[in-house]
Design a protein around this motif. Structure first.
Motif, mmCIF file in Angstrom:
data_model
loop_
_atom_site.group_PDB
_atom_site.id
_atom_site.type_symbol
_atom_site.label_atom_id
_atom_site.label_comp_id
_atom_site.label_asym_id
_atom_site.label_seq_id
_atom_site.Cartn_x
_atom_site.Cartn_y
_atom_site.Cartn_z
ATOM 1 N N LEU A 36 0.676 -0.934 -0.166
ATOM 2 C CA LEU A 36 -0.067 0.142 0.187
ATOM 3 C C LEU A 36 0.804 1.279 -0.152
ATOM 4 C CD1 LEU A 36 -2.896 -1.265 2.247
ATOM 5 C CD2 LEU A 36 -2.830 -0.886 0.149
ATOM 6 N N GLU A 37 2.262 0.630 0.233
ATOM 7 C CA GLU A 37 3.323 1.956 0.214
ATOM 8 C C GLU A 37 3.907 3.042 -0.647
ATOM 9 O OE1 GLU A 37 6.645 3.986 3.011
ATOM 10 O OE2 GLU A 37 7.127 1.991 1.958
ATOM 11 N N ASP A 38 5.099 1.707 -1.588
ATOM 12 C CA ASP A 38 5.975 3.015 -2.876
ATOM 13 C C ASP A 38 4.716 2.665 -4.190
ATOM 14 O OD1 ASP A 38 7.676 3.884 -1.321
ATOM 15 O OD2 ASP A 38 8.879 2.446 -0.996
ATOM 16 N N ALA A 39 4.184 1.745 -4.305
ATOM 17 C CA ALA A 39 3.308 0.411 -5.591
ATOM 18 C C ALA A 39 2.426 1.726 -5.861
ATOM 19 C CB ALA A 39 3.542 -0.131 -5.230
ATOM 20 N N VAL A 40 1.610 2.700 -4.575
ATOM 21 C CA VAL A 40 0.828 2.766 -4.772
ATOM 22 C C VAL A 40 0.285 4.516 -4.964
ATOM 23 C CG1 VAL A 40 -2.025 3.494 -3.768
ATOM 24 C CG2 VAL A 40 -0.483 0.851 -3.525
ATOM 25 N N ALA A 41 -0.576 5.451 -5.756
ATOM 26 C CA ALA A 41 -0.421 6.728 -5.103
ATOM 27 C C ALA A 41 -1.250 7.070 -4.700
ATOM 28 C CB ALA A 41 -1.254 7.474 -6.989
ATOM 29 N N PRO A 42 -1.284 8.294 -4.242
ATOM 30 C CA PRO A 42 -1.901 9.128 -3.534
ATOM 31 C C PRO A 42 -3.525 9.223 -3.005
ATOM 32 C CG PRO A 42 -0.198 9.982 -3.362
ATOM 33 C CD PRO A 42 -0.013 9.380 -4.428
ATOM 34 N N ASP A 43 -3.604 8.926 -4.557
ATOM 35 C CA ASP A 43 -5.544 9.193 -5.041
ATOM 36 C C ASP A 43 -6.083 7.621 -4.326
ATOM 37 O OD1 ASP A 43 -4.229 8.465 -7.336
ATOM 38 O OD2 ASP A 43 -5.853 9.952 -8.723
ATOM 39 N N ARG A 49 -6.231 -0.204 -0.041
ATOM 40 C CA ARG A 49 -6.563 -1.058 0.771
ATOM 41 C C ARG A 49 -7.437 -2.113 0.459
ATOM 42 N NH1 ARG A 49 -8.419 3.860 4.294
ATOM 43 N NH2 ARG A 49 -6.446 4.593 4.443
ATOM 44 N N ASP A 50 -8.361 -1.142 0.632
ATOM 45 C CA ASP A 50 -10.186 -1.876 0.225
ATOM 46 C C ASP A 50 -9.746 -3.457 -0.426
ATOM 47 O OD1 ASP A 50 -11.533 -0.689 2.352
ATOM 48 O OD2 ASP A 50 -12.249 0.797 -0.156
ATOM 49 N N VAL A 52 -7.141 -4.835 -0.918
ATOM 50 C CA VAL A 52 -5.486 -5.632 0.161
ATOM 51 C C VAL A 52 -6.363 -6.395 0.445
ATOM 52 C CG1 VAL A 52 -3.387 -5.788 0.996
ATOM 53 C CG2 VAL A 52 -3.473 -4.818 -1.378
ATOM 54 N N CYS A 53 -6.933 -5.514 1.607
ATOM 55 C CA CYS A 53 -7.755 -7.085 2.412
ATOM 56 C C CYS A 53 -8.671 -7.809 2.161
ATOM 57 C CB CYS A 53 -8.604 -5.639 3.326
ATOM 58 S SG CYS A 53 -7.196 -4.258 4.153
ATOM 59 N N ALA A 54 -9.313 -7.677 0.745
ATOM 60 C CA ALA A 54 -9.710 -8.410 0.619
ATOM 61 C C ALA A 54 -9.310 -9.716 0.452
ATOM 62 C CB ALA A 54 -11.001 -7.594 -0.644
ATOM 63 N N ALA A 55 -8.207 -9.610 -0.492
ATOM 64 C CA ALA A 55 -7.380 -10.424 -0.928
ATOM 65 C C ALA A 55 -7.238 -11.570 0.317
ATOM 66 C CB ALA A 55 -6.164 -9.986 -1.634
ATOM 67 N N VAL A 56 -6.786 -10.569 1.069
ATOM 68 C CA VAL A 56 -6.197 -11.089 2.812
ATOM 69 C C VAL A 56 -7.269 -12.032 2.679
ATOM 70 C CG1 VAL A 56 -5.207 -11.161 4.472
ATOM 71 C CG2 VAL A 56 -4.320 -9.791 3.105
ATOM 72 N N ALA A 57 -8.772 -12.111 2.827
ATOM 73 C CA ALA A 57 -9.356 -12.195 3.871
ATOM 74 C C ALA A 57 -10.356 -13.981 3.039
ATOM 75 C CB ALA A 57 -10.803 -11.556 4.277
ATOM 76 N N ASP A 81 -4.528 1.842 7.369
ATOM 77 C CA ASP A 81 -4.577 0.841 7.144
ATOM 78 C C ASP A 81 -3.500 -0.169 8.461
ATOM 79 O OD1 ASP A 81 -3.682 2.203 4.537
ATOM 80 O OD2 ASP A 81 -1.641 2.851 4.872
ATOM 81 N N VAL A 82 -3.091 0.345 9.091
ATOM 82 C CA VAL A 82 -3.501 -0.564 10.266
ATOM 83 C C VAL A 82 -4.371 -1.214 11.150
ATOM 84 C CG1 VAL A 82 -1.476 -1.065 12.665
ATOM 85 C CG2 VAL A 82 -0.836 -0.172 10.750
ATOM 86 N N ARG A 83 -5.720 -0.587 11.230
ATOM 87 C CA ARG A 83 -7.003 -0.716 11.898
ATOM 88 C C ARG A 83 -7.254 -1.935 10.527
ATOM 89 N NH1 ARG A 83 -7.991 2.036 15.853
ATOM 90 N NH2 ARG A 83 -7.000 3.357 17.330
ATOM 91 N N ALA A 84 -7.505 -1.855 9.602
ATOM 92 C CA ALA A 84 -8.045 -2.313 8.620
ATOM 93 C C ALA A 84 -7.129 -3.981 7.798
ATOM 94 C CB ALA A 84 -7.728 -1.514 6.941
ATOM 95 N N ALA A 85 -5.915 -3.731 8.075
ATOM 96 C CA ALA A 85 -4.921 -5.064 8.458
ATOM 97 C C ALA A 85 -5.322 -6.008 9.821
ATOM 98 C CB ALA A 85 -3.484 -4.347 8.313
ATOM 99 N N ALA A 86 -6.030 -5.241 10.525
ATOM 100 C CA ALA A 86 -6.086 -5.930 12.042
ATOM 101 C C ALA A 86 -7.273 -6.564 11.665
ATOM 102 C CB ALA A 86 -5.793 -4.923 13.457
ATOM 103 N N LYS A 87 -8.164 -6.406 11.011
ATOM 104 C CA LYS A 87 -9.265 -6.519 10.439
ATOM 105 C C LYS A 87 -9.075 -7.899 9.533
ATOM 106 C CE LYS A 87 -12.327 -3.516 12.077
ATOM 107 N NZ LYS A 87 -11.389 -2.151 12.989
ATOM 108 N N ALA A 88 -8.541 -7.823 9.102
ATOM 109 C CA ALA A 88 -8.086 -8.822 7.724
ATOM 110 C C ALA A 88 -7.425 -10.129 7.867
ATOM 111 C CB ALA A 88 -7.289 -7.540 6.466
ATOM 112 N N GLY A 89 -6.602 -9.518 8.866
ATOM 113 C CA GLY A 89 -5.783 -10.803 9.664
ATOM 114 C C GLY A 89 -4.501 -11.633 8.792
ATOM 115 N N PRO A 90 -4.027 -10.974 7.836
ATOM 116 C CA PRO A 90 -2.874 -11.710 7.674
ATOM 117 C C PRO A 90 -1.877 -12.088 8.196
ATOM 118 C CG PRO A 90 -2.885 -8.828 7.941
ATOM 119 C CD PRO A 90 -3.608 -8.815 8.243
#
Length: 289
Positions: A36-43, A49-50, A52-57, A81-90
């Motif tokens: 979600l960092e260097d490879a993703v433009a700000p907009d 995030r949505d 990636v979290c769906a992919a993990v789940a 990001d951290v809150r969403a990742a916590a819910k996705a459970g990677p």
């Protein structure tokens, strides 16, 4: 004891690219870093995030270790990001530019507040001069932190160092982080190799990383996966010699001999321990196919 889960190859995959996330399901990577960092433009940060979290789940990535690289602590996207990742459970949250134990504690606190499962670990990226000087404290900061990741591109930039074959300008930094990781039972991944067309240079850097003691390497392109996996796995010769070392040592102990030699070399407990570690790693690599 250091976790022996194979992490020979950890491939960065852009979180904003749905086709790349789909392709990742078929790649022979030990670990995937959904970025979600260097490879993703700000907009595109929130949509990525949505996605990636769906992919993990989804549960569609098989035995691959799935991690999410969140945006840096000093960015407006980090905490969400951290809150969403916590819910996705990677399997892990990869945190860029960790500079202190306090940074690790802050991430851990959010993960726990959001109910992240125990399996969701922290991988701390060490990529600044301050982080190098605090590597010991970072490695010791938390039991949830299991891996240090070298961010060699950012580190070279901040040091004003040149990228040269053999990486002489970075050897002190790599060694300090290895010391910190081993002192506290963590795994550690080498940084990326930037020229995906330079196969010989990549192979040489993989050999160097293995010789130093790194557990694996972070990668930027799927073409780097197979040579990296091969470089960081025990070779057949290493496996065979490890078996002979253990067998010779066990036989000598049964006879009550105080001296053991294999191939003309003295064998001590430390060599036996290393042989057993290597065989355990070989078994773990074989188990994941």
């Amino acid at each position: 004891m250091t976790d022996l889960r194979p992490r020979r190859s950890a491939l960065y995959m852009p979180g904003a690219n749905e086709r790349a996330l789909e392709k990742a399901k078929t790649l022979p990577a030990d670990a995937l870093i959904l970025d979600l960092e260097d490879a993703v433009a700000p907009d595109a940060k929130i949509a990525a995030r949505d996605r990636v979290c769906a992919a993990v789940a989804s549960g569609e990535y098989g035995r691959r270790e799935l991690t999410i690289r969140v945006n840096g602590i000093d960015t407006p996207w980090h905490e969400d990001d951290v809150r969403a990742a916590a819910k996705a459970g990677p399997d892990a949250v990869v945190v860029p530019k960790v500079n202190s134990a306090a940074d690790v504690h802050a991430v851990e606190r959010v993960l726990e507040q959001e109910g992240a499962p125990d399996r969701t670990k922290i991988w701390a990226m060490v990529e600044t001069p301050v982080a190098i000087l605090h590597a010991k404290e970072i490695a010791a900061a938390s039991g949830r932190l299991t891996v240090l990741v070298m961010g060699t591109n950012d580190l070279a930039k901040e040091l004003q160092a040149q990228h040269v074959p053999g990486r002489a300008p970075l050897l002190t930094d790599l060694s300090l982080c290895l010391l910190a990781a081993r002192a506290y039972g963590k795994q550690i991944l080498d940084g990326v190799y930037n020229d995906v067309k330079d196969l010989d240079g990549f192979a040489a850097e993989c050999r160097q990383g293995r010789e130093f003691g790194f557990d694996g390497k972070t990668l930027i392109h799927p073409s780097q996966l197979e040579p990296c996996n091969r470089a960081f796995a025990p070779s057949e010769a290493e496996i065979e010699r490890s078996r002979r070392i253990i067998a010779a040592f066990d036989e000598a102990m049964a006879r009550g001999d105080g001296v053991v030699t294999v191939d003309g070399r003295m064998i001590e407990n430390l060599h036996v321990d290393d042989a057993r570690r290597l065989l355990a790693l070989a078994d773990a690599v074989e188990a994941i196919g």
